[in-house]
Design a protein around this motif. Structure first.
Motif, PDB file in Angstrom:
ATOM      1  N   SER A  63       3.183  -2.239  -3.746  1.00  0.00           N
ATOM      2  CA  SER A  63       4.315  -2.554  -3.098  1.00  0.00           C
ATOM      3  C   SER A  63       4.226  -2.155  -1.332  1.00  0.00           C
ATOM      4  CB  SER A  63       5.719  -1.937  -3.625  1.00  0.00           C
ATOM      5  OG  SER A  63       5.377  -0.400  -3.021  1.00  0.00           O
ATOM      6  N   PHE A  64       5.269  -2.728  -0.630  1.00  0.00           N
ATOM      7  CA  PHE A  64       5.203  -2.530   0.762  1.00  0.00           C
ATOM      8  C   PHE A  64       5.405  -0.979   1.026  1.00  0.00           C
ATOM      9  CE2 PHE A  64       7.685  -1.557   4.460  1.00  0.00           C
ATOM     10  CZ  PHE A  64       6.970  -1.821   5.370  1.00  0.00           C
ATOM     11  N   GLU A  65       6.285  -0.337   0.133  1.00  0.00           N
ATOM     12  CA  GLU A  65       6.521   1.194   0.233  1.00  0.00           C
ATOM     13  C   GLU A  65       4.941   1.738   0.024  1.00  0.00           C
ATOM     14  OE1 GLU A  65      10.015  -0.850   0.565  1.00  0.00           O
ATOM     15  OE2 GLU A  65       8.563  -0.941  -1.216  1.00  0.00           O
ATOM     16  N   GLU A  66       4.485   1.419  -1.007  1.00  0.00           N
ATOM     17  CA  GLU A  66       3.063   2.141  -1.421  1.00  0.00           C
ATOM     18  C   GLU A  66       2.007   1.959  -0.229  1.00  0.00           C
ATOM     19  OE1 GLU A  66       3.209   1.801  -6.295  1.00  0.00           O
ATOM     20  OE2 GLU A  66       2.679  -0.059  -5.349  1.00  0.00           O
ATOM     21  N   SER A  67       2.202   0.577   0.450  1.00  0.00           N
ATOM     22  CA  SER A  67       1.249   0.431   1.535  1.00  0.00           C
ATOM     23  C   SER A  67       1.535   1.236   2.687  1.00  0.00           C
ATOM     24  CB  SER A  67       1.374  -1.067   1.936  1.00  0.00           C
ATOM     25  OG  SER A  67       2.809  -1.166   2.894  1.00  0.00           O
ATOM     26  N   ILE A  68       2.631   1.969   2.694  1.00  0.00           N
ATOM     27  CA  ILE A  68       2.785   2.878   3.712  1.00  0.00           C
ATOM     28  C   ILE A  68       2.298   4.216   3.676  1.00  0.00           C
ATOM     29  CG2 ILE A  68       4.749   4.494   4.925  1.00  0.00           C
ATOM     30  CD1 ILE A  68       6.790   2.008   4.563  1.00  0.00           C
ATOM     31  N   GLU A  69       2.330   4.423   2.182  1.00  0.00           N
ATOM     32  CA  GLU A  69       1.844   5.885   1.824  1.00  0.00           C
ATOM     33  C   GLU A  69       0.336   5.760   1.885  1.00  0.00           C
ATOM     34  OE1 GLU A  69       3.167   6.804  -2.229  1.00  0.00           O
ATOM     35  OE2 GLU A  69       5.191   6.087  -1.644  1.00  0.00           O
ATOM     36  N   TYR A  70      -0.133   4.492   1.358  1.00  0.00           N
ATOM     37  CA  TYR A  70      -1.675   4.545   1.316  1.00  0.00           C
ATOM     38  C   TYR A  70      -2.343   4.332   2.753  1.00  0.00           C
ATOM     39  CZ  TYR A  70      -6.022   1.909   0.228  1.00  0.00           C
ATOM     40  OH  TYR A  70      -7.465   1.154   0.032  1.00  0.00           O
ATOM     41  N   TYR A  79      -5.010   7.353   5.400  1.00  0.00           N
ATOM     42  CA  TYR A  79      -6.072   7.130   6.317  1.00  0.00           C
ATOM     43  C   TYR A  79      -5.863   7.225   7.965  1.00  0.00           C
ATOM     44  CZ  TYR A  79      -8.371   4.451   2.609  1.00  0.00           C
ATOM     45  OH  TYR A  79      -9.034   4.259   1.406  1.00  0.00           O
ATOM     46  N   TYR A  80      -4.487   7.247   8.027  1.00  0.00           N
ATOM     47  CA  TYR A  80      -3.810   7.422   9.461  1.00  0.00           C
ATOM     48  C   TYR A  80      -2.707   8.358   9.516  1.00  0.00           C
ATOM     49  CZ  TYR A  80      -7.120   3.431   9.982  1.00  0.00           C
ATOM     50  OH  TYR A  80      -7.993   2.449   9.965  1.00  0.00           O
ATOM     51  N   PRO A  81      -2.790   9.239   9.454  1.00  0.00           N
ATOM     52  CA  PRO A  81      -1.760  10.281   9.343  1.00  0.00           C
ATOM     53  C   PRO A  81      -0.859  10.297  10.440  1.00  0.00           C
ATOM     54  CG  PRO A  81      -3.676  11.645   8.897  1.00  0.00           C
ATOM     55  CD  PRO A  81      -4.093  10.311   9.239  1.00  0.00           C
ATOM     56  N   GLY A  82       0.570  10.055  10.193  1.00  0.00           N
ATOM     57  CA  GLY A  82       1.697   9.963  11.313  1.00  0.00           C
ATOM     58  C   GLY A  82       1.918   8.454  11.667  1.00  0.00           C
ATOM     59  N   LYS A  83       0.937   7.491  11.237  1.00  0.00           N
ATOM     60  CA  LYS A  83       0.889   6.105  11.719  1.00  0.00           C
ATOM     61  C   LYS A  83       0.970   5.172  10.354  1.00  0.00           C
ATOM     62  CE  LYS A  83      -0.792   5.953  16.210  1.00  0.00           C
ATOM     63  NZ  LYS A  83      -1.833   5.342  17.084  1.00  0.00           N
ATOM     64  N   GLY A  84       1.104   5.592   9.096  1.00  0.00           N
ATOM     65  CA  GLY A  84       1.169   4.692   8.065  1.00  0.00           C
ATOM     66  C   GLY A  84       2.384   3.876   7.957  1.00  0.00           C
ATOM     67  N   HIS A  85       3.635   4.209   8.501  1.00  0.00           N
ATOM     68  CA  HIS A  85       4.741   3.257   8.713  1.00  0.00           C
ATOM     69  C   HIS A  85       4.473   2.252   9.649  1.00  0.00           C
ATOM     70  CE1 HIS A  85       8.903   2.090   9.400  1.00  0.00           C
ATOM     71  NE2 HIS A  85       9.007   2.066   8.104  1.00  0.00           N
ATOM     72  N   TYR A  86       4.050   2.669  10.763  1.00  0.00           N
ATOM     73  CA  TYR A  86       3.915   1.931  11.934  1.00  0.00           C
ATOM     74  C   TYR A  86       3.005   0.808  11.628  1.00  0.00           C
ATOM     75  CZ  TYR A  86       2.348   0.207  16.521  1.00  0.00           C
ATOM     76  OH  TYR A  86       2.030  -0.752  17.399  1.00  0.00           O
TER      77      TYR A  86
END
Length: 286
Positions: free
Chosen positions: A154-161, A165-172
């Motif tokens: 899901s989109f939400e899981e893509s943020i966590e995923y 790899y990129y701490p602090g930048k997943g949501h961005y």
């Protein structure tokens, strides 16, 4: 020169401060490389990607530097690589396949029939097979290694995923990828429609340049990465004829003892579909 990485269809060569990506004439279906060689297929993939990279550079920058082998080392200046090679910027690839669906078909249709959702996204009731969705939906997947299968998330899981790899930048990054995917799809789907082709769904890949900018990379809107349907034959309520490798997939499904080999007439029909789509979209013969 030896490739530094080999995918199902592409070979990647290190050329110092850039890469050279070669689309081979191999074909893969269901994540398996078939035994056939499909003449001219690599050229269609490279030249069609070039067309779309040029067409969308007002929306997002891309990794393409040149598709002329004259700009590449002598090793690539042979008929074997002509038309198939693309010199590209080196990027740090983001580990997601960015899938966008404008029509309900394939695995999306199977999922919708079961519970009214596609990749966890609730869709309106009463949709028919191959129907255009009210708005395109974004259904990312993880990028599998060769031989493994991609996993829808899901989109939400893509943020966590991405956060892993990129701490602090997943949501961005997740938000930027979703926005870019839908924007590019809408522009290109509208253009394709004007040329008689429906782009039912497609997948994009993105990477980061040395300044942290997101660029679109790999291939773009080719018959390998997209589902193209002829507008003239489009009819809601059943599966559609296509300009992509669905033709090859259908034959493999109907002939389970295929040993991952297409008969020559199916291979010929597959490349004729690719070439027809290329001509309709670009207005040129390959």
């Amino acid at each position: 020169m030896k490739p530094i990485k080999e995918g199902k269809v592409r070979q990647i060569y290190d050329n110092g401060d850039n890469l050279i990506m070669v689309a081979t004439d191999r074909i893969s279906c269901f994540d398996v490389i078939l035994n056939n060689v499909i003449d001219k297929k690599g050229s269609v993939l490279t030249q069609m990607s070039k067309f779309w990279f040029d067409y969308t550079k007002d929306i997002i920058d891309n990794h393409m530097i040149s598709t002329s082998v004259k700009d590449m080392p002598e090793f690539f200046q042979t008929p074997e690589f002509e038309g198939k090679a693309m010199m590209c910027k080196k990027l740090q690839m983001l580990p997601l396949e960015c899938i966008v669906r404008g029509y309900i078909t394939g695995s999306g249709w199977a999922s919708y029939k079961k519970d009214g959702t596609v990749c966890g996204i609730k869709l309106p009731e009463g949709l028919k097979e191959s129907e255009k969705l009210p708005e395109p939906i974004y259904t990312p997947s993880t990028k599998a290694e060769l031989g493994d299968h991609d996993v829808n998330i899901s989109f939400e899981e893509s943020i966590e995923y991405l956060e892993k790899y990129y701490p602090g930048k997943g949501h961005y990054y997740a938000t930027k990828l979703k926005e870019a995917t839908i924007l590019i799809y809408k522009k290109c789907a509208d253009y394709a429609l004007s040329k008689g082709i429906i782009i039912a769904d497609t997948k994009f890949e993105f990477g980061l340049d040395e300044d942290g900018n997101i660029l679109i990379a790999d291939e773009m809107l080719t018959p390998d990465s997209s589902r193209f349907w002829p507008l003239s034959e489009y009819e809601v309520g059943h599966s559609e004829p296509s300009f992509d490798k669905q033709f090859a997939r259908d034959w493999l499904k109907a002939n389970p003892d295929n040993n991952w080999t297409l008969p020559q007439d199916v291979a010929d029909k597959t490349i004729s579909k690719y070439l027809e789509a290329y001509k309709l979209l670009t207005g040129k013969e390959l």
